[in-house]
Design an enzyme around this catalytic site. Structure first.
Site, PDB file in Angstrom:
ATOM      1  N   ASN A  68       0.884  -1.171   0.000  1.00  0.00           N
ATOM      2  CA  ASN A  68       0.000   0.000   0.000  1.00  0.00           C
ATOM      3  C   ASN A  68       0.916   1.214   0.000  1.00  0.00           C
ATOM      4  O   ASN A  68       1.466   1.573   1.036  1.00  0.00           O
ATOM      5  CB  ASN A  68      -0.892  -0.033   1.251  1.00  0.00           C
ATOM      6  CG  ASN A  68      -1.727   1.230   1.393  1.00  0.00           C
ATOM      7  OD1 ASN A  68      -1.773   2.063   0.479  1.00  0.00           O
ATOM      8  ND2 ASN A  68      -2.381   1.385   2.533  1.00  0.00           N
ATOM      9  N   TRP A  69       1.076   1.804  -1.175  1.00  0.00           N
ATOM     10  CA  TRP A  69       2.008   2.935  -1.283  1.00  0.00           C
ATOM     11  C   TRP A  69       1.480   4.196  -0.615  1.00  0.00           C
ATOM     12  O   TRP A  69       2.199   5.156  -0.446  1.00  0.00           O
ATOM     13  CB  TRP A  69       2.290   3.236  -2.756  1.00  0.00           C
ATOM     14  CG  TRP A  69       3.150   2.236  -3.455  1.00  0.00           C
ATOM     15  CD1 TRP A  69       3.664   1.072  -2.950  1.00  0.00           C
ATOM     16  CD2 TRP A  69       3.612   2.307  -4.817  1.00  0.00           C
ATOM     17  NE1 TRP A  69       4.410   0.428  -3.914  1.00  0.00           N
ATOM     18  CE2 TRP A  69       4.392   1.169  -5.064  1.00  0.00           C
ATOM     19  CE3 TRP A  69       3.428   3.230  -5.848  1.00  0.00           C
ATOM     20  CZ2 TRP A  69       4.995   0.926  -6.302  1.00  0.00           C
ATOM     21  CZ3 TRP A  69       4.020   2.988  -7.082  1.00  0.00           C
ATOM     22  CH2 TRP A  69       4.799   1.853  -7.304  1.00  0.00           C
ATOM     23  N   LYS A  70       0.182   4.202  -0.302  1.00  0.00           N
ATOM     24  CA  LYS A  70      -0.453   5.415   0.252  1.00  0.00           C
ATOM     25  C   LYS A  70      -0.157   6.592  -0.684  1.00  0.00           C
ATOM     26  O   LYS A  70      -0.049   6.383  -1.891  1.00  0.00           O
ATOM     27  CB  LYS A  70       0.006   5.650   1.689  1.00  0.00           C
ATOM     28  CG  LYS A  70      -0.190   4.391   2.545  1.00  0.00           C
ATOM     29  CD  LYS A  70      -0.075   4.616   4.013  1.00  0.00           C
ATOM     30  CE  LYS A  70      -0.296   3.286   4.731  1.00  0.00           C
ATOM     31  NZ  LYS A  70      -0.316   3.408   6.167  1.00  0.00           N
ATOM     32  N   HIS A 109      -9.791   1.193   4.458  1.00  0.00           N
ATOM     33  CA  HIS A 109      -8.528   1.378   5.184  1.00  0.00           C
ATOM     34  C   HIS A 109      -8.780   2.328   6.358  1.00  0.00           C
ATOM     35  O   HIS A 109      -9.568   3.268   6.245  1.00  0.00           O
ATOM     36  CB  HIS A 109      -7.455   1.937   4.248  1.00  0.00           C
ATOM     37  CG  HIS A 109      -6.098   1.919   4.875  1.00  0.00           C
ATOM     38  ND1 HIS A 109      -5.702   2.872   5.786  1.00  0.00           N
ATOM     39  CD2 HIS A 109      -5.064   1.045   4.767  1.00  0.00           C
ATOM     40  CE1 HIS A 109      -4.473   2.590   6.197  1.00  0.00           C
ATOM     41  NE2 HIS A 109      -4.063   1.488   5.601  1.00  0.00           N
ATOM     42  N   GLU A 119      -7.194   4.709   7.499  1.00  0.00           N
ATOM     43  CA  GLU A 119      -6.982   6.138   7.214  1.00  0.00           C
ATOM     44  C   GLU A 119      -8.208   6.721   6.521  1.00  0.00           C
ATOM     45  O   GLU A 119      -8.559   7.889   6.724  1.00  0.00           O
ATOM     46  CB  GLU A 119      -5.696   6.318   6.387  1.00  0.00           C
ATOM     47  CG  GLU A 119      -4.466   6.085   7.263  1.00  0.00           C
ATOM     48  CD  GLU A 119      -3.234   5.575   6.544  1.00  0.00           C
ATOM     49  OE1 GLU A 119      -3.159   5.683   5.298  1.00  0.00           O
ATOM     50  OE2 GLU A 119      -2.327   5.063   7.231  1.00  0.00           O
ATOM     51  N   GLU A 173      -5.925  -4.976  10.218  1.00  0.00           N
ATOM     52  CA  GLU A 173      -4.913  -3.948  10.449  1.00  0.00           C
ATOM     53  C   GLU A 173      -5.241  -3.195  11.739  1.00  0.00           C
ATOM     54  O   GLU A 173      -6.008  -2.221  11.709  1.00  0.00           O
ATOM     55  CB  GLU A 173      -4.886  -2.950   9.283  1.00  0.00           C
ATOM     56  CG  GLU A 173      -4.475  -3.549   7.972  1.00  0.00           C
ATOM     57  CD  GLU A 173      -3.853  -2.498   7.060  1.00  0.00           C
ATOM     58  OE1 GLU A 173      -2.721  -2.704   6.633  1.00  0.00           O
ATOM     59  OE2 GLU A 173      -4.483  -1.474   6.809  1.00  0.00           O
ATOM     60  N   GLY A 221       1.967   2.130  10.768  1.00  0.00           N
ATOM     61  CA  GLY A 221       2.938   3.212  10.666  1.00  0.00           C
ATOM     62  C   GLY A 221       3.558   3.601  11.999  1.00  0.00           C
ATOM     63  O   GLY A 221       4.187   4.646  12.121  1.00  0.00           O
ATOM     64  N   SER A 256       2.906  -2.260  10.365  1.00  0.00           N
ATOM     65  CA  SER A 256       4.346  -2.298  10.655  1.00  0.00           C
ATOM     66  C   SER A 256       4.985  -3.654  10.371  1.00  0.00           C
ATOM     67  O   SER A 256       5.873  -4.091  11.111  1.00  0.00           O
ATOM     68  CB  SER A 256       4.621  -1.851  12.096  1.00  0.00           C
ATOM     69  OG  SER A 256       4.187  -0.506  12.284  1.00  0.00           O
ATOM     70  N   GLY A 264       2.647  -1.267   4.267  1.00  0.00           N
ATOM     71  CA  GLY A 264       2.690   0.164   3.985  1.00  0.00           C
ATOM     72  C   GLY A 264       4.122   0.625   3.772  1.00  0.00           C
ATOM     73  O   GLY A 264       4.696   0.457   2.693  1.00  0.00           O
ATOM     74  N   GLY A 265       4.719   1.181   4.826  1.00  0.00           N
ATOM     75  CA  GLY A 265       6.058   1.774   4.723  1.00  0.00           C
ATOM     76  C   GLY A 265       7.082   0.888   4.023  1.00  0.00           C
ATOM     77  O   GLY A 265       7.832   1.353   3.152  1.00  0.00           O
TER      78      GLY A 265
HETATM   79  P1  PGA Z   1       2.477   0.144   7.651  1.00  0.00           P
HETATM   80  O1  PGA Z   1       1.065   0.407   6.931  1.00  0.00           O
HETATM   81  O2  PGA Z   1       3.023  -1.139   7.106  1.00  0.00           O
HETATM   82  O3  PGA Z   1       3.322   1.337   7.278  1.00  0.00           O
HETATM   83  O4  PGA Z   1       2.205   0.079   9.107  1.00  0.00           O
HETATM   84  C1  PGA Z   1       0.173  -0.643   6.696  1.00  0.00           C
HETATM   85  C2  PGA Z   1      -1.073  -0.106   6.043  1.00  0.00           C
HETATM   86  O5  PGA Z   1      -1.548   0.982   6.408  1.00  0.00           O
HETATM   87  O6  PGA Z   1      -1.638  -0.757   5.146  1.00  0.00           O
END
Ligand code: PGA
Length: 246
Positions: A9-11, A95, A97, A167, A173, A205, A226-227
């Site tokens: 997930n590049w966001k 998600h 967010e 999640e 994050g 994470s 994500g990251g």
């Molecule tokens: P993260 O993000 O791996 O940076 O914690 C995961 C996500 O939001 O899908």
């Protein structure tokens, strides 16, 4: 047998130049991996270009969101038919967010899930509890409610195709992951509401150093990353950890 899925997930990260370099490195890194699926969920403006680059490769691609509406006066929104036209495979829905920053309710998430399925794509339903909810012992109640909202609007059979991503909000994050046992407990709970063959992936994470122990859990079928999906070496190391499971 559930094929493990590792989805990035590049966001809201990337540029045309950095995407090219990242995809080239990821493709090289996963070339020899078999028995797992890998995907990247990229920001809208790059979808067309990424679709072209990834055609006939083993890296699938997806979107991070979509509108629950199919067309009309919804300025700034992108619909399921538009994504499907580009050959999109996966779409993240719900998600945290989106839920937290953009006010997406369980009902909106359920409608988005339906729109994705109706257009031949695979929804990745994201759900998870906040730290406050976990500390109050309400994790199962919260993820159960999030899942029930989707089941209320969609056939249970939809979950033969759909992917669920657990999640925990407190792990996204933050560098703080759920322990493998915590993840397994929630995944087993979610599995009881879907099917034995539904893939339930973990996000929050996930890094090369912790992926293998989390993926070793019996009900963890891969990860939503994500990251670490922005660093080719990390993403491919996580994909290798999932391969050992497959
Ligand atoms: P993260 O993000 O791996 O940076 O914690 C995961 C996500 O939001 O899908």
């Amino acid at each position: 047998m559930r094929t493990p899925l590792v989805a990035g997930n590049w966001k809201m990260h990337g540029s045309r130049a950095s995407n090219r370099a990242l995809l080239d490195a990821v493709l090289a890194g996963i070339e020899t991996l078999a028995g797992i699926e890998c995907a990247v969920c990229v920001p809208y403006p790059y979808l067309g270009e990424v679709a072209g680059r990834l055609a006939k490769t083993r890296l699938a691609w997806g979107a991070q969101n979509l509108s629950e509406h199919l067309q009309g006066a919804f300025t700034g929104e992108v619909s399921a038919p538009m994504l499907a036209e580009f050959g999109c495979r996966y779409v993240l829905v719900g998600h945290s967010e989106r839920r937290q920053l953009y006010g997406e309710t369980d009902a909106v998430v359920a409608a988005k899930f339906a729109a994705v399925l109706a257009h031949g794509m695979t929804p990745v339903l994201c759900l998870g509890e906040t730290l406050e909810e976990r500390d109050a012992g309400r994790t199962e109640q919260v993820v159960g409610r999030q899942l029930a909202a989707v089941l209320g609007l969609n056939e249970k059979n939809a979950f033969k195709k759909a992917v669920v991503a657990y999640e925990p909000v407190w792990a996204i994050g933050t560098g703080r992951t759920a322990s493998p046992e915590q993840a397994q407990a929630v995944h087993a709970f979610l599995r009881s509401g879907v099917f034995p063959e539904t893939r339930i992936i973990y996000g929050g994470s996930v890094k090369p150093g912790n992926a293998a122990t989390i993926f070793a859990m019996p009900d963890v079928d891969g990860g939503l990353i994500g990251g670490a999906s922005l660093v080719a070496g990390d993403f491919t190391a996580i994909a290798r950890a999932a391969q050992r499971k497959g």
